[in-house]
Design an enzyme around this catalytic site. Structure first.
Site: not given
Ligand code: SAH
Length: 224
Positions: A73
């Site tokens: 993000s």
């Molecule tokens: N928190 C991260 C953002 C990652 S993007 C940061 O610091 O930048 C969002 C993440 O959510 C992805 O890695 C994706 O695989 C995960 N995700 C999506 N659906 C999910 C679920 N049901 N359970 C766990 N993770 C999930």
């Protein structure tokens, strides 16, 4: 080879303190006022969370690819969601859904007592684990799981942060929020809005905050 890689990752230039300071000034201009959040983001090297080829852009206010079709993000949204979640206090137990590369997890680990984080893509769990270990984030527990179900065995949580966009707020997550607890979650498909959910003794209050752009919250887990 290994030495070269290490030195370029920690070296001067695009990942220098000056570049990080610029990110901090921008966050202040964008309305981030929580000094603990700002201090955590000043301290945590965001460039180690992205591929070396992208580390030059690590302190820009953009989201960047982290592989497997996912993104890290943008700094503003990490700061904003953390500030909203904290609301000036230090939550004891926090659940994060969507660990990704672990950058948001690292920020949470510096401003909360205990962090549990769930990620559905296994190689990302491994990646995040190695990043968090190198930063000595010892108050974090990661698991490979479908976060939309929460983590009942360890709940209730004082705060829940969802970093993927949900079509609706999963009822399991509301149930695992402690009374007095707060959750931030992006809701929607094409048009997504960040929501704050507060659980009080009287019930659940949901407040729409601002438009955002996240990858979708998906069901189930993936091995690759
Ligand atoms: N928190 C991260 C953002 C990652 S993007 C940061 O610091 O930048 C969002 C993440 O959510 C992805 O890695 C994706 O695989 C995960 N995700 C999506 N659906 C999910 C679920 N049901 N359970 C766990 N993770 C999930």
């Amino acid at each position: 080879m290994a030495i070269l890689r290490a030195s370029s990752k920690t070296g001067i230039g695009m990942t220098s303190t000056r570049t990080r300071d610029r990110m901090l000034s921008r966050l202040r201009e964008q309305g981030i006022t929580d000094e603990l959040v700002l201090a955590a983001m000043a301290e945590i090297p965001r460039h180690i969370f992205v591929d070396e080829a992208l580390s030059i852009r690590a302190y820009e206010d953009v989201s960047l690819p982290i592989g497997y079709g996912q993104t890290i993000s943008q700094p503003y949204i990490v700061a904003k969601m953390t500030q909203i979640l904290r609301d000036g206090a230090t939550p004891n137990k926090v659940l994060e859904i969507g660990t990704g590369c672990g950058y948001q997890t690292a920020v949470l680990s510096r401003v909360c007592q205990e962090v549990y984080s769930l990620e559905r893509i296994r190689p990302l769990v491994m990646k995040a684990r190695s990043h968090l270990r190198s930063l000595k984030c010892t108050n974090v527990k990661l698991d490979h799981a479908d976060g939309s179900l929460g983590l009942k065995a360890y709940g209730p949580f004082d705060a829940i942060m969802v970093t993927a966009a949900a079509s609706h707020v999963p009822s399991e997550l509301i149930e695992q929020l402690a009374v007095g607890g707060r959750m931030v979650i992006p809701v929607g498909a094409n048009e997504q809005v960040l929501h704050l959910i507060k659980r009080t003794a009287k019930g659940v209050q949901q407040i729409a905050l601002e438009p955002v752009k996240f990858v979708p919250l998906l069901g189930g887990t993936a091995l690759s």
